[in-house]
Design a protein around this motif. Structure first.
Motif, PDB file in Angstrom:
ATOM      1  N   ILE A 176       0.798  -1.046  -0.014  1.00 54.32           N
ATOM      2  CA  ILE A 176       0.126   0.015  -0.069  1.00 54.32           C
ATOM      3  C   ILE A 176       0.944   1.406   0.139  1.00 54.32           C
ATOM      4  O   ILE A 176       0.672   2.057  -0.533  1.00 54.32           O
ATOM      5  CB  ILE A 176      -1.011  -0.011   1.260  1.00 54.32           C
ATOM      6  CG1 ILE A 176      -2.001  -1.072   1.078  1.00 54.32           C
ATOM      7  CG2 ILE A 176      -1.817   1.501   1.396  1.00 54.32           C
ATOM      8  CD1 ILE A 176      -2.942  -1.270  -0.045  1.00 54.32           C
ATOM      9  N   ARG A 177       1.918   1.260   0.804  1.00 48.04           N
ATOM     10  CA  ARG A 177       2.861   2.490   0.715  1.00 48.04           C
ATOM     11  C   ARG A 177       3.591   2.675  -0.460  1.00 48.04           C
ATOM     12  O   ARG A 177       3.501   3.895  -1.012  1.00 48.04           O
ATOM     13  CB  ARG A 177       3.943   2.238   1.801  1.00 48.04           C
ATOM     14  CG  ARG A 177       3.448   2.156   3.526  1.00 48.04           C
ATOM     15  CD  ARG A 177       4.281   2.163   4.328  1.00 48.04           C
ATOM     16  NE  ARG A 177       5.572   1.480   4.043  1.00 48.04           N
ATOM     17  CZ  ARG A 177       5.631   0.359   5.048  1.00 48.04           C
ATOM     18  NH1 ARG A 177       4.624  -0.254   5.693  1.00 48.04           N
ATOM     19  NH2 ARG A 177       6.691  -0.490   4.755  1.00 48.04           N
ATOM     20  N   VAL A 178       3.960   1.702  -1.292  1.00 43.66           N
ATOM     21  CA  VAL A 178       4.647   1.789  -2.495  1.00 43.66           C
ATOM     22  C   VAL A 178       3.508   2.146  -3.353  1.00 43.66           C
ATOM     23  O   VAL A 178       3.711   2.966  -4.224  1.00 43.66           O
ATOM     24  CB  VAL A 178       5.185   0.523  -2.948  1.00 43.66           C
ATOM     25  CG1 VAL A 178       5.573   0.504  -4.384  1.00 43.66           C
ATOM     26  CG2 VAL A 178       6.541   0.113  -2.045  1.00 43.66           C
ATOM     27  N   ARG A 179       2.179   1.598  -3.502  1.00 39.21           N
ATOM     28  CA  ARG A 179       1.208   1.792  -4.230  1.00 39.21           C
ATOM     29  C   ARG A 179       0.987   3.365  -4.095  1.00 39.21           C
ATOM     30  O   ARG A 179       0.591   3.999  -5.239  1.00 39.21           O
ATOM     31  CB  ARG A 179      -0.071   1.073  -4.046  1.00 39.21           C
ATOM     32  CG  ARG A 179      -1.245   1.029  -4.849  1.00 39.21           C
ATOM     33  CD  ARG A 179      -2.092  -0.093  -4.642  1.00 39.21           C
ATOM     34  NE  ARG A 179      -3.061   0.355  -5.464  1.00 39.21           N
ATOM     35  CZ  ARG A 179      -3.596  -0.292  -6.755  1.00 39.21           C
ATOM     36  NH1 ARG A 179      -2.526  -0.759  -7.568  1.00 39.21           N
ATOM     37  NH2 ARG A 179      -4.703  -0.063  -7.516  1.00 39.21           N
ATOM     38  N   VAL A 180       0.578   3.805  -3.051  1.00 45.53           N
ATOM     39  CA  VAL A 180       0.418   5.362  -3.010  1.00 45.53           C
ATOM     40  C   VAL A 180       1.396   6.158  -3.667  1.00 45.53           C
ATOM     41  O   VAL A 180       1.013   7.161  -4.303  1.00 45.53           O
ATOM     42  CB  VAL A 180       0.123   5.699  -1.625  1.00 45.53           C
ATOM     43  CG1 VAL A 180       0.160   7.316  -1.195  1.00 45.53           C
ATOM     44  CG2 VAL A 180      -1.067   5.172  -0.858  1.00 45.53           C
ATOM     45  N   GLN A 181       2.504   5.738  -3.320  1.00 48.09           N
ATOM     46  CA  GLN A 181       3.577   6.728  -3.871  1.00 48.09           C
ATOM     47  C   GLN A 181       3.901   6.617  -5.401  1.00 48.09           C
ATOM     48  O   GLN A 181       4.045   7.567  -6.152  1.00 48.09           O
ATOM     49  CB  GLN A 181       5.249   6.138  -3.460  1.00 48.09           C
ATOM     50  CG  GLN A 181       6.413   7.018  -3.568  1.00 48.09           C
ATOM     51  CD  GLN A 181       7.474   6.828  -2.798  1.00 48.09           C
ATOM     52  OE1 GLN A 181       7.262   5.969  -2.014  1.00 48.09           O
ATOM     53  NE2 GLN A 181       8.225   7.664  -3.036  1.00 48.09           N
ATOM     54  N   GLU A 182       3.530   5.179  -5.885  1.00 44.47           N
ATOM     55  CA  GLU A 182       3.352   5.285  -7.518  1.00 44.47           C
ATOM     56  C   GLU A 182       2.188   6.030  -8.158  1.00 44.47           C
ATOM     57  O   GLU A 182       2.521   6.393  -9.314  1.00 44.47           O
ATOM     58  CB  GLU A 182       3.372   3.758  -7.789  1.00 44.47           C
ATOM     59  CG  GLU A 182       4.649   2.976  -7.622  1.00 44.47           C
ATOM     60  CD  GLU A 182       4.540   1.608  -7.854  1.00 44.47           C
ATOM     61  OE1 GLU A 182       3.277   0.888  -7.702  1.00 44.47           O
ATOM     62  OE2 GLU A 182       5.492   0.774  -7.528  1.00 44.47           O
ATOM     63  N   MET A 183       1.124   6.120  -7.456  1.00 41.72           N
ATOM     64  CA  MET A 183      -0.124   6.643  -8.039  1.00 41.72           C
ATOM     65  C   MET A 183       0.115   8.054  -7.821  1.00 41.72           C
ATOM     66  O   MET A 183      -0.764   8.703  -8.750  1.00 41.72           O
ATOM     67  CB  MET A 183      -1.437   6.340  -7.500  1.00 41.72           C
ATOM     68  CG  MET A 183      -1.859   4.771  -7.233  1.00 41.72           C
ATOM     69  SD  MET A 183      -3.190   4.388  -6.793  1.00 41.72           S
ATOM     70  CE  MET A 183      -3.628   2.868  -7.180  1.00 41.72           C
ATOM     71  N   LEU A 184       0.659   8.727  -7.034  1.00 50.62           N
ATOM     72  CA  LEU A 184       1.038  10.160  -7.070  1.00 50.62           C
ATOM     73  C   LEU A 184       1.787  10.713  -8.183  1.00 50.62           C
ATOM     74  O   LEU A 184       2.683  10.180  -8.650  1.00 50.62           O
ATOM     75  CB  LEU A 184       1.561  10.565  -5.758  1.00 50.62           C
ATOM     76  CG  LEU A 184       0.741  10.308  -4.657  1.00 50.62           C
ATOM     77  CD1 LEU A 184       1.754  10.457  -3.215  1.00 50.62           C
ATOM     78  CD2 LEU A 184      -0.421  11.158  -4.468  1.00 50.62           C
ATOM     79  N   PRO A 185       1.580  12.059  -8.575  1.00 52.90           N
ATOM     80  CA  PRO A 185       2.335  12.630  -9.732  1.00 52.90           C
ATOM     81  C   PRO A 185       3.889  12.614  -9.366  1.00 52.90           C
ATOM     82  O   PRO A 185       4.142  13.131  -8.137  1.00 52.90           O
ATOM     83  CB  PRO A 185       1.906  14.033  -9.892  1.00 52.90           C
ATOM     84  CG  PRO A 185       0.306  14.002  -9.335  1.00 52.90           C
ATOM     85  CD  PRO A 185       0.549  12.738  -8.210  1.00 52.90           C
ATOM     86  N   GLN A 186       4.792  12.223 -10.187  1.00 50.98           N
ATOM     87  CA  GLN A 186       6.139  12.287 -10.234  1.00 50.98           C
ATOM     88  C   GLN A 186       6.621  13.591  -9.548  1.00 50.98           C
ATOM     89  O   GLN A 186       6.212  14.767 -10.248  1.00 50.98           O
ATOM     90  CB  GLN A 186       6.898  11.540 -10.798  1.00 50.98           C
ATOM     91  CG  GLN A 186       6.750  10.108 -10.999  1.00 50.98           C
ATOM     92  CD  GLN A 186       6.998   9.339  -9.976  1.00 50.98           C
ATOM     93  OE1 GLN A 186       7.963   9.275  -9.170  1.00 50.98           O
ATOM     94  NE2 GLN A 186       5.893   8.456  -9.550  1.00 50.98           N
ATOM     95  N   GLY A 187       7.353  13.905  -8.659  1.00 55.84           N
ATOM     96  CA  GLY A 187       8.173  15.008  -8.258  1.00 55.84           C
ATOM     97  C   GLY A 187       7.363  16.110  -7.743  1.00 55.84           C
ATOM     98  O   GLY A 187       7.874  17.197  -7.199  1.00 55.84           O
ATOM     99  N   ASN A 188       6.197  15.929  -7.441  1.00 62.58           N
ATOM    100  CA  ASN A 188       5.295  16.898  -6.600  1.00 62.58           C
ATOM    101  C   ASN A 188       5.173  16.709  -5.063  1.00 62.58           C
ATOM    102  O   ASN A 188       4.657  17.432  -4.493  1.00 62.58           O
ATOM    103  CB  ASN A 188       3.712  16.712  -7.318  1.00 62.58           C
ATOM    104  CG  ASN A 188       3.755  17.231  -8.620  1.00 62.58           C
ATOM    105  OD1 ASN A 188       4.685  18.259  -9.082  1.00 62.58           O
ATOM    106  ND2 ASN A 188       2.482  16.986  -9.381  1.00 62.58           N
ATOM    107  N   PHE A 189       5.432  15.611  -4.782  1.00 63.87           N
ATOM    108  CA  PHE A 189       5.319  15.137  -3.200  1.00 63.87           C
ATOM    109  C   PHE A 189       6.497  14.294  -2.859  1.00 63.87           C
ATOM    110  O   PHE A 189       7.407  13.600  -3.580  1.00 63.87           O
ATOM    111  CB  PHE A 189       4.186  14.028  -3.169  1.00 63.87           C
ATOM    112  CG  PHE A 189       2.830  14.575  -3.722  1.00 63.87           C
ATOM    113  CD1 PHE A 189       2.133  15.481  -2.846  1.00 63.87           C
ATOM    114  CD2 PHE A 189       2.650  14.213  -4.986  1.00 63.87           C
ATOM    115  CE1 PHE A 189       0.825  15.914  -3.519  1.00 63.87           C
ATOM    116  CE2 PHE A 189       1.356  14.819  -5.444  1.00 63.87           C
ATOM    117  CZ  PHE A 189       0.611  15.687  -4.674  1.00 63.87           C
ATOM    118  N   THR A 190       6.862  14.487  -1.545  1.00 62.95           N
ATOM    119  CA  THR A 190       7.793  13.534  -0.697  1.00 62.95           C
ATOM    120  C   THR A 190       6.930  12.757   0.162  1.00 62.95           C
ATOM    121  O   THR A 190       5.955  13.313   0.939  1.00 62.95           O
ATOM    122  CB  THR A 190       8.727  14.303  -0.003  1.00 62.95           C
ATOM    123  OG1 THR A 190       9.588  15.449  -0.656  1.00 62.95           O
ATOM    124  CG2 THR A 190       9.556  13.894   0.863  1.00 62.95           C
TER     125      THR A 190
END
Length: 180
Positions: free
Chosen positions: A15-29
């Motif tokens: 789930i943690r990885v899935r959230v990270q992958e679903m977010l737009p790249q470069g916009n979030f830490t």
């Protein structure tokens, strides 16, 4: 939303990885916590712009983390997405509608569209949350029309009570006269 910190508190690495992958790249830490205890530490240390919290967690449960957030005036301003694959576990502790508690709910498993909608909803709800200075006199869900209607009913009842008292006094007077 460039530079925003999102704290994902979930015991599932998937789930943690899935959230990270679903977010737009470069916009979030994305900051990851594997349990509620670690999550609480990161909340205080990192002051994230958004918290995504699994409800069923080891060590410190999501419910306990939620309670801690709600009890702290600074922490409860942070937008919150509560996640669970078992919604009934959440509704046992927190009654619906969830938006009255100022958090978004995301049921697992979820897709990118659902994740994005939940995040947007969490930010919108956080903006609507009353500050500690705003005292909520009315019960949740009541409007000024409801309050005015209740006030009118109270005035009517007070008038009826006054009339009944007057009638009772007259009855007592009549009974006393008859007993003489």
């Amino acid at each position: 939303m460039a530079g925003h910190k999102i704290l994902v508190i979930d015991d599932s690495k998937v789930i943690r990885v899935r959230v990270q992958e679903m977010l737009p790249q470069g916009n979030f830490t994305v900051i990851e916590a594997k349990d509620g205890q670690e999550g609480l530490k990161f909340i205080v240390k990192e002051r994230p712009n958004l918290i995504m919290l699994d409800f069923l967690l080891p060590k410190v449960t999501g419910w306990q983390v939620f309670q801690k957030i709600q009890s702290d005036s600074k922490l409860k301003k942070i937008p919150l997405v509560l996640m669970s694959g078992r919604k009934e576990e959440v509704t046992d502790k927190i009654p619906e509608p969830f938006d009255k508690h100022y958090f978004a709910f995301l049921e697992k498993p979820f897709e990118k569209k659902e994740l994005t909608a939940a995040i947007k909803s969490a930010f919108d709800l956080a903006k609507k949350r009353p500050t500690d200075q705003q005292v909520d006199v009315a019960p949740p869900g009541s409007s000024s029309k409801d309050i005015q209607a209740l006030q009118a009913q109270v005035k009517k009842m007070e008038a009826e009570i006054a009339a009944l008292k007057k009638q009772m006094t007259q009855l007592v007077t009549i009974v006393k006269q008859k007993l003489k």
